[in-house]
Design a protein around this motif. Sequence first.
Motif, PDB file in Angstrom:
ATOM      1  N   ALA A  24     -15.679 -61.516  -3.894  1.00 28.93           N
ATOM      2  CA  ALA A  24     -16.539 -62.437  -3.138  1.00 28.93           C
ATOM      3  C   ALA A  24     -17.405 -61.716  -2.104  1.00 28.93           C
ATOM      4  O   ALA A  24     -18.185 -62.360  -1.406  1.00 28.93           O
ATOM      5  CB  ALA A  24     -15.734 -63.537  -2.457  1.00 28.93           C
ATOM      6  N   LEU A  25     -17.303 -60.375  -2.045  1.00 27.53           N
ATOM      7  CA  LEU A  25     -18.127 -59.599  -1.109  1.00 27.53           C
ATOM      8  C   LEU A  25     -18.932 -58.554  -1.877  1.00 27.53           C
ATOM      9  O   LEU A  25     -19.124 -57.422  -1.426  1.00 27.53           O
ATOM     10  CB  LEU A  25     -17.246 -58.932  -0.046  1.00 27.53           C
ATOM     11  CG  LEU A  25     -16.449 -59.868   0.861  1.00 27.53           C
ATOM     12  CD1 LEU A  25     -15.543 -59.062   1.793  1.00 27.53           C
ATOM     13  CD2 LEU A  25     -17.382 -60.758   1.685  1.00 27.53           C
ATOM     14  N   THR A  60     -21.068 -54.847  -1.002  1.00 26.99           N
ATOM     15  CA  THR A  60     -20.537 -54.065   0.118  1.00 26.99           C
ATOM     16  C   THR A  60     -20.769 -52.576  -0.080  1.00 26.99           C
ATOM     17  O   THR A  60     -21.189 -51.871   0.843  1.00 26.99           O
ATOM     18  CB  THR A  60     -19.032 -54.338   0.303  1.00 26.99           C
ATOM     19  OG1 THR A  60     -18.813 -55.731   0.498  1.00 26.99           O
ATOM     20  CG2 THR A  60     -18.494 -53.572   1.504  1.00 26.99           C
ATOM     21  N   GLU A 110     -25.482 -64.961  -2.004  1.00 31.86           N
ATOM     22  CA  GLU A 110     -24.308 -65.602  -1.403  1.00 31.86           C
ATOM     23  C   GLU A 110     -23.281 -64.564  -0.953  1.00 31.86           C
ATOM     24  O   GLU A 110     -22.718 -64.669   0.148  1.00 31.86           O
ATOM     25  CB  GLU A 110     -23.658 -66.564  -2.400  1.00 31.86           C
ATOM     26  CG  GLU A 110     -24.513 -67.772  -2.767  1.00 31.86           C
ATOM     27  CD  GLU A 110     -25.631 -67.427  -3.746  1.00 31.86           C
ATOM     28  OE1 GLU A 110     -26.580 -68.222  -3.856  1.00 31.86           O
ATOM     29  OE2 GLU A 110     -25.561 -66.343  -4.391  1.00 31.86           O
ATOM     30  N   SER A 111     -23.033 -63.555  -1.796  1.00 26.78           N
ATOM     31  CA  SER A 111     -22.004 -62.576  -1.445  1.00 26.78           C
ATOM     32  C   SER A 111     -22.456 -61.684  -0.289  1.00 26.78           C
ATOM     33  O   SER A 111     -21.657 -61.374   0.609  1.00 26.78           O
ATOM     34  CB  SER A 111     -21.634 -61.720  -2.662  1.00 26.78           C
ATOM     35  OG  SER A 111     -22.718 -60.906  -3.071  1.00 26.78           O
ATOM     36  N   GLU A 152     -24.543 -62.395   2.095  1.00 27.58           N
ATOM     37  CA  GLU A 152     -24.536 -63.160   3.343  1.00 27.58           C
ATOM     38  C   GLU A 152     -23.132 -63.291   3.930  1.00 27.58           C
ATOM     39  O   GLU A 152     -22.975 -63.482   5.144  1.00 27.58           O
ATOM     40  CB  GLU A 152     -25.143 -64.550   3.112  1.00 27.58           C
ATOM     41  CG  GLU A 152     -26.659 -64.518   2.916  1.00 27.58           C
ATOM     42  CD  GLU A 152     -27.239 -65.889   2.667  1.00 27.58           C
ATOM     43  OE1 GLU A 152     -26.458 -66.795   2.261  1.00 27.58           O
ATOM     44  OE2 GLU A 152     -28.462 -66.063   2.840  1.00 27.58           O
ATOM     45  N   ARG A 153     -22.104 -63.161   3.089  1.00 27.80           N
ATOM     46  CA  ARG A 153     -20.730 -63.254   3.572  1.00 27.80           C
ATOM     47  C   ARG A 153     -20.213 -61.944   4.167  1.00 27.80           C
ATOM     48  O   ARG A 153     -19.225 -61.936   4.903  1.00 27.80           O
ATOM     49  CB  ARG A 153     -19.794 -63.676   2.426  1.00 27.80           C
ATOM     50  CG  ARG A 153     -19.836 -65.156   2.101  1.00 27.80           C
ATOM     51  CD  ARG A 153     -18.688 -65.524   1.185  1.00 27.80           C
ATOM     52  NE  ARG A 153     -18.825 -64.935  -0.138  1.00 27.80           N
ATOM     53  CZ  ARG A 153     -19.353 -65.568  -1.190  1.00 27.80           C
ATOM     54  NH1 ARG A 153     -19.798 -66.808  -1.059  1.00 27.80           N
ATOM     55  NH2 ARG A 153     -19.446 -64.974  -2.353  1.00 27.80           N
ATOM     56  N   THR A 211     -19.513 -58.852   6.435  1.00 28.29           N
ATOM     57  CA  THR A 211     -19.579 -58.590   7.870  1.00 28.29           C
ATOM     58  C   THR A 211     -19.545 -57.094   8.121  1.00 28.29           C
ATOM     59  O   THR A 211     -19.225 -56.289   7.220  1.00 28.29           O
ATOM     60  CB  THR A 211     -18.388 -59.233   8.603  1.00 28.29           C
ATOM     61  OG1 THR A 211     -17.174 -58.590   8.177  1.00 28.29           O
ATOM     62  CG2 THR A 211     -18.310 -60.729   8.292  1.00 28.29           C
ATOM     63  N   ASP A 253     -16.266 -55.675   7.257  1.00 28.31           N
ATOM     64  CA  ASP A 253     -16.080 -55.436   5.823  1.00 28.31           C
ATOM     65  C   ASP A 253     -16.643 -54.071   5.433  1.00 28.31           C
ATOM     66  O   ASP A 253     -16.030 -53.342   4.637  1.00 28.31           O
ATOM     67  CB  ASP A 253     -16.766 -56.527   5.005  1.00 28.31           C
ATOM     68  CG  ASP A 253     -16.164 -57.901   5.213  1.00 28.31           C
ATOM     69  OD1 ASP A 253     -14.936 -57.991   5.376  1.00 28.31           O
ATOM     70  OD2 ASP A 253     -16.940 -58.882   5.226  1.00 28.31           O
TER      71      ASP A 253
END
Length: 452
Positions: A76-77, A80, A199-200, A202-203, A205, A208
């Motif tokens: 879901a990320l 990264t 979407e991913s 934007e999640r 941080t 992360d």
Amino acid sequence: MLPTNIIAKFRGSLLACTALLGMSSVTIAGDAPSVLDIQHWETEQGAQVYFYPTSNLPMVDIRVSFDAGSARDPEALEGTAALVSAMLTEGSDGQSASTMAYRFAELGAEISTGVGSENASVRLRSLSQSQYLNPAVSLFNKTLSAPNFAADTFEREQRQQLQSISARQQSPRALAIDALREVMFAGHPYAHPTTGTVESVERITLEDVQDFYQRYYVAANADVVIVGDVDRNQAEALADSVLAGLPAGQAAPALPEVSGLAESFVKHVPFPSEQSTVFVAYNGIARQHEDYFPLYVGNHIFGGGGFASRLNAELRQKRGLAYSVSSFLMPMRAGGVYAMSIQTRNDAVKEAVALMQTQLQAFIDQGPEAEELKDAIANITGGFPLRLDSNSKITGQIGALAFYGLPLDYFDQYVDHIRAVDSTAIQAAFAKHIDLDEVAVIVVGPEAPEQP
């Protein structure tokens, strides 16, 4: 902004050296390169080092590659790994990106980063004289071991990555590649785009990003390639200096094997255009597979050899269905894909797909003709020295050798492996690995294709 006189001074010097001395570090005998005497060792922290000395140019290329590509993105990320790679050159050890860039430029050194599905790399090119090389390696080490990961930089790089994702939506080729990965690697870490999705990303941080860096940018997860005008003792010292400050850590675990297609599949990506971009894809092999060479040579004949290939002759020259049509292998560590690609008129998609499948069936049934095989082998072996004609290219090739666990004498044996391929081996490899009943058709264009 860097002073243009500094940039021009050092780039001009490097170009002059290149022109006078040449970049080739391989002696060509006949149509094959001589042995690349690659030296290999493991550091105390567990990093794998590969060294090839050259003496015809006062330069050193260093590449540090980590098993830290997008396949390692947290669930879901996705994206990264790409953000981490982008931020490495955005300031280190408390110094800004512009200050670090200025200092590299003062030394005539160049640094770059890259990331893909499987790995991430950081590269340094420097003059080999100690007054340039030593401080350049020190800066390189700080880039690797002490990135700032500043909050404002993270926000800027995150916005830029989102813009990059948006730009990909305007490219039918990029959309087709993303769809190909989604379908052929469904449920596998290879399946998502390297840059992630809107979407991913934007999640993600800053925490992360830092967590990913701390897990994967460790010595035991690194391959170091050194090519250039230094001896073994210097190379050992360089490897230690480059990795200084990185924790030993642990190598990333092996990825699960790609399960591949179990049945035929059609995916349509709507895109307003006068032409459609089409992939016709099948399950492939991992890069380390023993059948790599017969598939590679066979693909060169079938669709990978440019205008001389069968696909080009049948679909472009005879029928005018496309300007460019090709086939390609996508072999990776945990599996792969074999695919045909064409960009054709919207009203010709059905005909083009059927013809590509018919041609592949005939190639599997009959194999290549003797003259086709002879020409392909001559073309591949004749072009092989060009893949090793610069320190930069050698660095990249050794980096691939290291990552895929190929033998150290791979380049010495390459031409012999190609010449050993015969029609029987090609036909057997294609019949073994390409199941025509398990096909994915990807179409990016205004109209959906029919189920194969």
